[in-house]
Design a protein around this motif. Sequence first.
Motif, PDB file in Angstrom:
ATOM      1  N   HIS A 177     -33.284 103.201  68.448  1.00  9.67           N
ATOM      2  CA  HIS A 177     -34.547 102.815  68.055  1.00  9.67           C
ATOM      3  C   HIS A 177     -35.014 103.091  66.521  1.00  9.67           C
ATOM      4  CE1 HIS A 177     -39.087 102.798  67.871  1.00  9.67           C
ATOM      5  NE2 HIS A 177     -38.858 101.366  68.146  1.00  9.67           N
ATOM      6  N   GLU A 178     -34.715 104.402  66.285  1.00  2.00           N
ATOM      7  CA  GLU A 178     -34.893 105.104  65.001  1.00  2.00           C
ATOM      8  C   GLU A 178     -34.118 104.394  63.896  1.00  2.00           C
ATOM      9  OE1 GLU A 178     -35.151 109.416  63.562  1.00  2.00           O
ATOM     10  OE2 GLU A 178     -35.900 109.319  65.693  1.00  2.00           O
TER      11      GLU A 178
ATOM     12  N   MET B 117     -32.849 101.603  63.986  1.00  5.55           N
ATOM     13  CA  MET B 117     -33.230 100.026  63.783  1.00  5.55           C
ATOM     14  C   MET B 117     -34.292  99.946  62.925  1.00  5.55           C
ATOM     15  SD  MET B 117     -31.138  97.734  65.283  1.00  5.55           S
ATOM     16  CE  MET B 117     -31.667  96.408  65.697  1.00  5.55           C
ATOM     17  N   SER B 118     -35.351 100.916  63.213  1.00  5.07           N
ATOM     18  CA  SER B 118     -36.404 101.000  62.576  1.00  5.07           C
ATOM     19  C   SER B 118     -36.412 101.191  60.947  1.00  5.07           C
ATOM     20  CB  SER B 118     -37.477 102.145  63.090  1.00  5.07           C
ATOM     21  OG  SER B 118     -38.440 102.310  62.215  1.00  5.07           O
ATOM     22  N   GLN B 119     -35.501 102.134  60.709  1.00  2.00           N
ATOM     23  CA  GLN B 119     -35.190 102.524  59.448  1.00  2.00           C
ATOM     24  C   GLN B 119     -34.142 101.127  58.546  1.00  2.00           C
ATOM     25  OE1 GLN B 119     -32.776 106.004  59.384  1.00  2.00           O
ATOM     26  NE2 GLN B 119     -34.420 107.317  59.800  1.00  2.00           N
ATOM     27  N   ASP B 120     -33.455 100.533  59.375  1.00  2.00           N
ATOM     28  CA  ASP B 120     -32.812  99.408  58.869  1.00  2.00           C
ATOM     29  C   ASP B 120     -33.639  98.247  58.618  1.00  2.00           C
ATOM     30  OD1 ASP B 120     -30.312 100.669  59.251  1.00  2.00           O
ATOM     31  OD2 ASP B 120     -29.625  99.608  61.144  1.00  2.00           O
ATOM     32  N   TYR B 121     -34.570  98.149  59.465  1.00  2.00           N
ATOM     33  CA  TYR B 121     -35.668  96.914  59.102  1.00  2.00           C
ATOM     34  C   TYR B 121     -36.671  97.555  57.969  1.00  2.00           C
ATOM     35  CZ  TYR B 121     -39.774  94.080  59.698  1.00  2.00           C
ATOM     36  OH  TYR B 121     -40.957  93.131  59.327  1.00  2.00           O
ATOM     37  N   GLN B 122     -36.808  98.820  57.965  1.00  2.00           N
ATOM     38  CA  GLN B 122     -37.855  99.160  56.550  1.00  2.00           C
ATOM     39  C   GLN B 122     -36.994  98.854  55.494  1.00  2.00           C
ATOM     40  OE1 GLN B 122     -39.093 103.152  57.555  1.00  2.00           O
ATOM     41  NE2 GLN B 122     -40.441 102.273  59.251  1.00  2.00           N
ATOM     42  N   GLN B 123     -35.665  99.332  55.514  1.00  2.00           N
ATOM     43  CA  GLN B 123     -34.804  99.020  54.378  1.00  2.00           C
ATOM     44  C   GLN B 123     -34.244  97.704  53.999  1.00  2.00           C
ATOM     45  OE1 GLN B 123     -32.322 102.324  54.744  1.00  2.00           O
ATOM     46  NE2 GLN B 123     -33.549 104.012  54.718  1.00  2.00           N
ATOM     47  N   GLY B 124     -34.652  96.790  55.044  1.00  2.00           N
ATOM     48  CA  GLY B 124     -34.323  95.254  54.580  1.00  2.00           C
ATOM     49  C   GLY B 124     -32.814  95.035  55.131  1.00  2.00           C
ATOM     50  N   ARG B 125     -32.236  95.799  55.815  1.00  2.00           N
ATOM     51  CA  ARG B 125     -30.963  95.717  56.080  1.00  2.00           C
ATOM     52  C   ARG B 125     -30.779  94.778  57.385  1.00  2.00           C
ATOM     53  NH1 ARG B 125     -29.496 101.342  54.819  1.00  2.00           N
ATOM     54  NH2 ARG B 125     -30.029 102.160  56.716  1.00  2.00           N
TER      55      ARG B 125
ATOM     56  N   GLU C  86     -34.641  89.607  63.970  1.00  2.00           N
ATOM     57  CA  GLU C  86     -33.487  90.492  64.528  1.00  2.00           C
ATOM     58  C   GLU C  86     -34.299  91.826  64.832  1.00  2.00           C
ATOM     59  OE1 GLU C  86     -29.237  90.466  62.593  1.00  2.00           O
ATOM     60  OE2 GLU C  86     -30.586  91.051  61.204  1.00  2.00           O
ATOM     61  N   TRP C  87     -35.210  92.341  64.160  1.00  2.00           N
ATOM     62  CA  TRP C  87     -36.196  93.363  64.593  1.00  2.00           C
ATOM     63  C   TRP C  87     -37.263  93.050  65.786  1.00  2.00           C
ATOM     64  CZ3 TRP C  87     -37.028  98.176  64.867  1.00  2.00           C
ATOM     65  CH2 TRP C  87     -38.294  98.738  64.908  1.00  2.00           C
ATOM     66  N   ASP C  88     -37.538  91.527  65.800  1.00  2.00           N
ATOM     67  CA  ASP C  88     -38.385  91.204  66.783  1.00  2.00           C
ATOM     68  C   ASP C  88     -37.531  91.140  68.114  1.00  2.00           C
ATOM     69  OD1 ASP C  88     -40.921  90.526  67.473  1.00  2.00           O
ATOM     70  OD2 ASP C  88     -40.181  88.394  67.658  1.00  2.00           O
ATOM     71  N   ASP C  89     -36.305  90.695  67.988  1.00  2.00           N
ATOM     72  CA  ASP C  89     -35.472  90.541  69.194  1.00  2.00           C
ATOM     73  C   ASP C  89     -35.160  91.731  69.688  1.00  2.00           C
ATOM     74  OD1 ASP C  89     -35.569  87.743  69.052  1.00  2.00           O
ATOM     75  OD2 ASP C  89     -33.525  87.848  68.017  1.00  2.00           O
ATOM     76  N   TYR C  90     -35.087  92.787  68.758  1.00  2.00           N
ATOM     77  CA  TYR C  90     -34.732  94.189  69.109  1.00  2.00           C
ATOM     78  C   TYR C  90     -35.978  94.802  70.044  1.00  2.00           C
ATOM     79  CZ  TYR C  90     -34.044  99.135  69.235  1.00  2.00           C
ATOM     80  OH  TYR C  90     -34.219 100.564  69.707  1.00  2.00           O
ATOM     81  N   ASN C  91     -37.132  94.590  69.357  1.00  2.00           N
ATOM     82  CA  ASN C  91     -38.347  95.054  69.840  1.00  2.00           C
ATOM     83  C   ASN C  91     -38.596  94.556  71.305  1.00  2.00           C
ATOM     84  OD1 ASN C  91     -39.248  96.889  68.198  1.00  2.00           O
ATOM     85  ND2 ASN C  91     -40.487  95.476  66.776  1.00  2.00           N
ATOM     86  N   ASP C  92     -38.199  93.505  71.499  1.00  2.00           N
ATOM     87  CA  ASP C  92     -38.433  92.800  72.729  1.00  2.00           C
ATOM     88  C   ASP C  92     -37.488  93.364  73.814  1.00  2.00           C
ATOM     89  OD1 ASP C  92     -40.049  91.009  72.075  1.00  2.00           O
ATOM     90  OD2 ASP C  92     -38.717  89.358  71.819  1.00  2.00           O
ATOM     91  N   GLU C  93     -36.313  93.651  73.348  1.00  2.29           N
ATOM     92  CA  GLU C  93     -35.196  94.309  74.202  1.00  2.29           C
ATOM     93  C   GLU C  93     -35.679  95.808  74.473  1.00  2.29           C
ATOM     94  OE1 GLU C  93     -31.193  94.429  72.793  1.00  2.29           O
ATOM     95  OE2 GLU C  93     -30.929  92.490  72.518  1.00  2.29           O
ATOM     96  N   PHE C  94     -36.308  96.455  73.404  1.00  2.21           N
ATOM     97  CA  PHE C  94     -36.545  97.898  73.474  1.00  2.21           C
ATOM     98  C   PHE C  94     -37.590  98.127  74.497  1.00  2.21           C
ATOM     99  CE2 PHE C  94     -39.355 101.310  71.743  1.00  2.21           C
ATOM    100  CZ  PHE C  94     -38.641 102.231  71.952  1.00  2.21           C
ATOM    101  N   SER C  95     -38.849  97.130  74.517  1.00  5.38           N
ATOM    102  CA  SER C  95     -39.804  97.080  75.216  1.00  5.38           C
ATOM    103  C   SER C  95     -39.451  97.048  76.964  1.00  5.38           C
ATOM    104  CB  SER C  95     -40.806  96.154  74.974  1.00  5.38           C
ATOM    105  OG  SER C  95     -41.155  96.110  73.820  1.00  5.38           O
ATOM    106  N   SER C  96     -38.546  96.292  76.910  1.00  8.46           N
ATOM    107  CA  SER C  96     -38.067  95.758  78.330  1.00  8.46           C
ATOM    108  C   SER C  96     -37.116  97.027  78.851  1.00  8.46           C
ATOM    109  CB  SER C  96     -37.064  94.472  78.442  1.00  8.46           C
ATOM    110  OG  SER C  96     -36.124  94.535  79.414  1.00  8.46           O
ATOM    111  N   ALA C  97     -36.283  97.747  77.980  1.00  2.38           N
ATOM    112  CA  ALA C  97     -35.659  98.725  78.376  1.00  2.38           C
ATOM    113  C   ALA C  97     -36.601 100.044  78.705  1.00  2.38           C
ATOM    114  CB  ALA C  97     -34.776  99.392  77.181  1.00  2.38           C
ATOM    115  N   CYS C  98     -37.721 100.131  77.819  1.00  4.24           N
ATOM    116  CA  CYS C  98     -38.533 101.246  78.149  1.00  4.24           C
ATOM    117  C   CYS C  98     -39.284 101.028  79.454  1.00  4.24           C
ATOM    118  CB  CYS C  98     -39.712 101.510  77.016  1.00  4.24           C
ATOM    119  SG  CYS C  98     -39.254 102.205  75.338  1.00  4.24           S
ATOM    120  N   LEU C  99     -39.509 100.027  79.936  1.00  8.27           N
ATOM    121  CA  LEU C  99     -40.322  99.383  81.084  1.00  8.27           C
ATOM    122  C   LEU C  99     -39.322  99.614  82.067  1.00  8.27           C
ATOM    123  CD1 LEU C  99     -42.177  96.007  80.696  1.00  8.27           C
ATOM    124  CD2 LEU C  99     -42.953  98.240  81.321  1.00  8.27           C
TER     125      LEU C  99
END
Lengths: 350, 396
Positions: free
Chosen positions: A83-84, A86-94, A99-112
């Motif tokens: 997560h961390e 990916m967050s940095q990658d998104y902030q730095q435009g990598r 992709e960030w949105d898809d990852y966030n969906d996966e992350f929320s589902s994983a947390c649940l």
Amino acid sequence: MTLFSFEAKKIGGTQKGLLIIAACLLLKLLFLFVFPEQKDPRILLSQKQYDTYLASLHGMNTPEKANWIQEDNEEIGRIIGIHEQMSQDYQQGRITWEEWDDYNDEFSSACLRQNASEIFLEKEEQFSQQPWYLPPAHYIYEYGWQTVFTLQKFPDIFLLFAVILMAAQCFPAEAAEGMLPILLSAKDGRRKLYCSKLLALMSLSLVSALISDGLEAGVFALRGWLGDSHAPIYSISTFAECPMYIPLGKAYWLCLGVRTVVTVLFAGMVFGLSIFIRNAANLIFTALCLLLLPLFLGNVGLFFHGGLLCGSRVLLGMGSGVSLSLCLTVAALYSAAALILGARRHQRGL
Amino acid sequence: MLWKLTKFELKKLVKSKFFLIAAVLLLLVNMLLSGPKEKEQWRYFGSGRQAVAWDRDGYDKLASLTPEEKRDFENAMEEKYGEDVFSPFSSYNLEMYNLPGYFGNEISDGKLITCEMLLRMGNEMTQKFRGEVVPRSKFFGREAILSGNKYEIRRNLQILSLYSAPIREMTYMIYGWWEYLSSNTPMLMSLLLILLLCAGIFTREKEQGMFLLLQTSKYGHGKTLVAKFLAGGISAAMITILFHAGSLLMVYLNSGLMGGTQPMYTKQPMELFPFSLSVWQFAVLSLLCKIFAAVIASVLLCGISSLCKNSVVSYGAGVVVLGGCVLLTLFPPDFELLAGPLTLSRTQWYFNTYYTANHFGYPVLWVIVQVVIWSLVAACLIILSHKVYNRKRSKL
């Protein structure tokens, strides 16, 4: 027979034995209805996810299920772990917004799913440590059975309390009321009276034990705790290390059966002791000590009434190689000894 | 006069032959059950006591070193056995246990290295756990300020002041004390005896026909009643002290006691213990809480006895009340106020964090709340018993 029915009437009616039993059983019913289910607190946080996992894993453990649980848990760990990054990658435009949105969906589902996944991973680890020769354990909703066997770790104090009170009303009550010398001087006041009182007490104990067992099983069934009764006992955490194949349902009935027999034996022993300890309060105290002290003794406690009255301990003891029939025989011998000594003392008179 | 009456009641309670036999037997059982729990490391030493004595030498030596001497010793060990000698995963060799060591024939290097390694591990754990409290408390405190939650603001301020104090490093490992502190057996045994003593304190008089005489006596108005309650309370306190002393003695004889002067928060799972009490001070605090719980149990039992007609009913009700309280201790309810008086005997439960109740916006330690509530309940029960006692008197 006349003496027996008279004594039964006296213990049950005049000395309010039936009322005591009714009150104790009522208290027990209330307690069983109020007693909270012993659930893993993580389920409360993610009940839906737990249900979904259980629905897909329900039934016998197989290597495929075990692999799936491990892989799923690793995947969840991986998603949360990055997560961390990916967050940095998104902030730095990598990575792109999609992709960030898809990852966030996966992350929320994983947390649940994390809690439920961990619970099943722990179960899988438990199952993997069980001996190979045992039939596979089952994935079931175990918390109902867990609660049932948590309660079975202790003697049925409500029922036993009624039994102790009834036993304390037999000879100690006669002694307190000054009736004992008169009874001893009567024609049938020795052996016959002793046997009739004993029979009356044991019959009442047996009946109340059966009613108590029925009520208990009824409440548990009503609360939905007795499902999946065909699963082996080592499917639930309490017996995870108990290498003995017996279905949960049968194990529960075995516990109830043993408890009923031992309750009657215990009633007999307290009755025998009541000849020596004629003060009701002292008798109650002694009976409580006999019930509670074996609970501190581990497997050795199974050779006493107190230990045998705890179903879960009996099953765990059987799993570690303790013979149930030997334990029952020893407990029966204690009761027989107390009864024979009591009979001899009563025969001798005051 | 009240003290004289209380002494008389105490004598009456304790001189019963049955009570004395039961007390001796239960005390013996309690001491046997407080015996050693077989530990893997003890096998090499024969007994727990020898194992602890072996360890103690090492800690004594380390504690006697000045900071300079200790630094020299650490440097010498790292030079001799490698830089990671004090890390938990370092490999040990037999050479370390040969004599003479760094301190000559007095003590081997291996023993000192093991002791130092265990101390470092313990101190790191304490630092880790307690170190997390202050930043979190600051975070929650800020959130509380934003939401205007006065209770949380005050609570977090108190946490900040309690946990910001410098952490005292441990110089000895804690052995024996925790086994004594976490054992429930002495309390349960004491409760059984308290039941025997107190549940019949009034009903016995009624059954023996003494009640009428007491009612007509000069001090029968209320002094006798108070004396009985006092006698019950004093005997409950004495029994609790006796059983806990027995348990502590057995732990001492079996495994020895070490680290009594160390801060309580250096022992797992008490890392978040909010105060700077040492282990023995916590043991005293714990004993005080247990004595209070026992006294409250005795008041409840005496109260029940004063309201009942005969011993069987009184003992019956007493067993139900005590059983209920023990159950509440084993399965604590979600609603804290419903926890019975015996939960006070589980001192660790109240002190393993800064556990407070919200009282009109002020954080108050739950243990204090429970003490106040149960003192009030006990006082109400004594007043009720007094009323019933006097009502019966007026009926005569």
